[in-house]
Enzyme design. Structure first.
Site, PDB file in Angstrom:
ATOM      1  CG  HIS A  18     -31.115 -23.879 -27.028  1.00  0.00           C
ATOM      2  ND1 HIS A  18     -30.462 -24.991 -27.499  1.00  0.00           N
ATOM      3  CD2 HIS A  18     -31.577 -23.218 -28.110  1.00  0.00           C
ATOM      4  CE1 HIS A  18     -30.521 -25.001 -28.822  1.00  0.00           C
ATOM      5  NE2 HIS A  18     -31.196 -23.943 -29.209  1.00  0.00           N
ATOM      6  NE  ARG A 156     -39.036 -29.407 -17.466  1.00  0.00           N
ATOM      7  CZ  ARG A 156     -40.353 -29.313 -17.452  1.00  0.00           C
ATOM      8  NH1 ARG A 156     -40.956 -28.531 -16.585  1.00  0.00           N
ATOM      9  NH2 ARG A 156     -41.084 -30.016 -18.299  1.00  0.00           N
ATOM     10  CD  GLU A 260     -39.429 -32.744 -19.713  1.00  0.00           C
ATOM     11  OE1 GLU A 260     -38.714 -31.930 -19.083  1.00  0.00           O
ATOM     12  OE2 GLU A 260     -40.539 -32.449 -20.195  1.00  0.00           O
TER      13      GLU A 260
END
Length: 367
Positions: A18, A156, A260
């Site tokens: 999370h 990210r 990812e």
């Protein structure tokens, strides 16, 4: 400057996913000139270190999670920080909490993975699962902006950068990656790693990535030391994007890491370790770049052996893995999901290459 509050928890029991997917959006928000503040009732030292190292403010607030004291503390933070918006990520926030948070007046973004819960009381809803557009969000969040599908997978920055590099063929990717998230609540890393090492194919390097929030991290590092030079454990790996780019196969929990791995076209054996992972893992398998196995309810040793045997069979089938890589490369996933979410949260239209759904329903999706 108005602050965007991020309300998400982490622990060895619930994992760190999370917080980590919120971190991807926080990076994008900072790039766009916005300030964020992470607030948690529960966290881990590893997560706190990660947020501090990345330059993000974070505070601890009163609990228990999802109860009245939590709501009061979160609303107080919004007032004190002049919060313009709040991201809410977790499954212990009931309808009363969500309604009370929305009543505070800030724009609310809710993360969801299941589409079967109570009303979300949100202005925006994010679900990056392939089949998210079929879920009843018009009932759960009437009038909300719906950010659905793989185009909103929050990656990210380091992963986005790695995804932009030239892709190597399966034959040039010698790593078999094992990752069960930040804390691996089911304890699968050790059994999987041991079984893989016992039958390691020639030329294959086995790398297990272990989060610093995993209470078994030191034990797993010691285990790897005894399994030979071609087996390694990396704790809080700082080069995850590069490692994924080297991976000819990944064994991964079916959480946020899934997006990812898809962005880096890594053939993957997705392991369902929690209920909220089942739908997305099944949908990903249907797209051809992954396979899925359910590890819920079994003992870690037996499940670990089964998972490792499936992974070894996939490793042995290089043509199959090349087809999986090709399927991942064909996905409508450009790595800009976190950027789109940040734009939407701050009132800018997400720059999707195509739109789907009714404007009246304010739904956006990547076709």
């Amino acid at each position: 400057m108005a602050v965007i509050l991020i309300r998400a928890d982490a622990s060895p029991a619930i994992g760190t996913g999370h917080v980590m997917r919120c971190l991807a959006v926080a990076e994008a928000l900072r790039d766009q000139g916005h300030e964020t503040l992470f607030a948690a009732v529960e966290s881990t030292p590893a997560i706190d270190r990660r947020l501090s190292a990345d330059g993000f403010r974070h505070v601890s607030i009163a609990g228990p999670v999802g109860e009245a004291a939590d709501l009061a503390a979160t609303r107080s933070l919004l007032r004190r920080e002049h919060g313009s918006a709040v991201m809410l990520d977790g499954y212990r926030f009931g309808e009363a909490y969500r309604a009370g948070l929305q009543a505070a007046g800030a724009r609310v973004l809710a993360w969801d993975d299941l589409g079967d819960g109570p009303p979300l009381h949100a202005d925006l809803v994010v679900n990056a699962a392939p089949q998210a557009a079929a879920l009843p969000y018009d009932r759960m969040a009437p009038g909300a902006l719906l950010l659905l599908g793989p185009g909103y997978a929050p990656l990210r920055r380091e992963v986005r950068l790695a995804a932009g590099q030239p892709r190597r063929s399966i034959a040039e990717r010698p790593v078999l990656l094992v990752t069960f998230g930040g804390s691996d609540p089911l304890g699968l890393t050790g059994p999987v790693m041991e079984t893989l090492a016992a039958a390691r194919p020639d030329g294959c390097r086995i790398v297990a990535v272990v989060g610093g929030s995993n209470p078994r991290a030191a034990e797993l590092a010691a285990l790897a030391d005894g399994l030979g030079p071609m087996v390694a454990v990396e704790i809080d790996c700082p080069r995850m994007g590069a490692l994924m780019a080297d991976s000819g196969l990944a064994v991964s929990a079916g959480g946020g890491t899934m997006g990812e791995l898809a962005a880096l076209a890594v053939p993957t054996l997705l392991v369902v370790t929690a209920d909220n992972q089942a739908m997305a893992s099944g949908g990903a398998a249907e797209l051809g770049w992954s396979e899925a196995v359910d590890a819920r309810g079994g003992d870690p040793a037996g499940a670990g052996r089964t998972i490792a045997e499936r992974a070894l069979a996939l490793w042995a089938d290089r043509p199959r893995r090349q087809r999986m890589q090709d399927a991942a490369a064909a996905l409508p996933l450009d790595g800009e999901g976190a950027v789109r979410i940040a734009h939407a949260l701050t009132g800018r239209a997400p720059s999707l290459s195509s739109m789907a759904g009714s404007a009246a329903r304010r739904r956006t999706a990547l076709a």
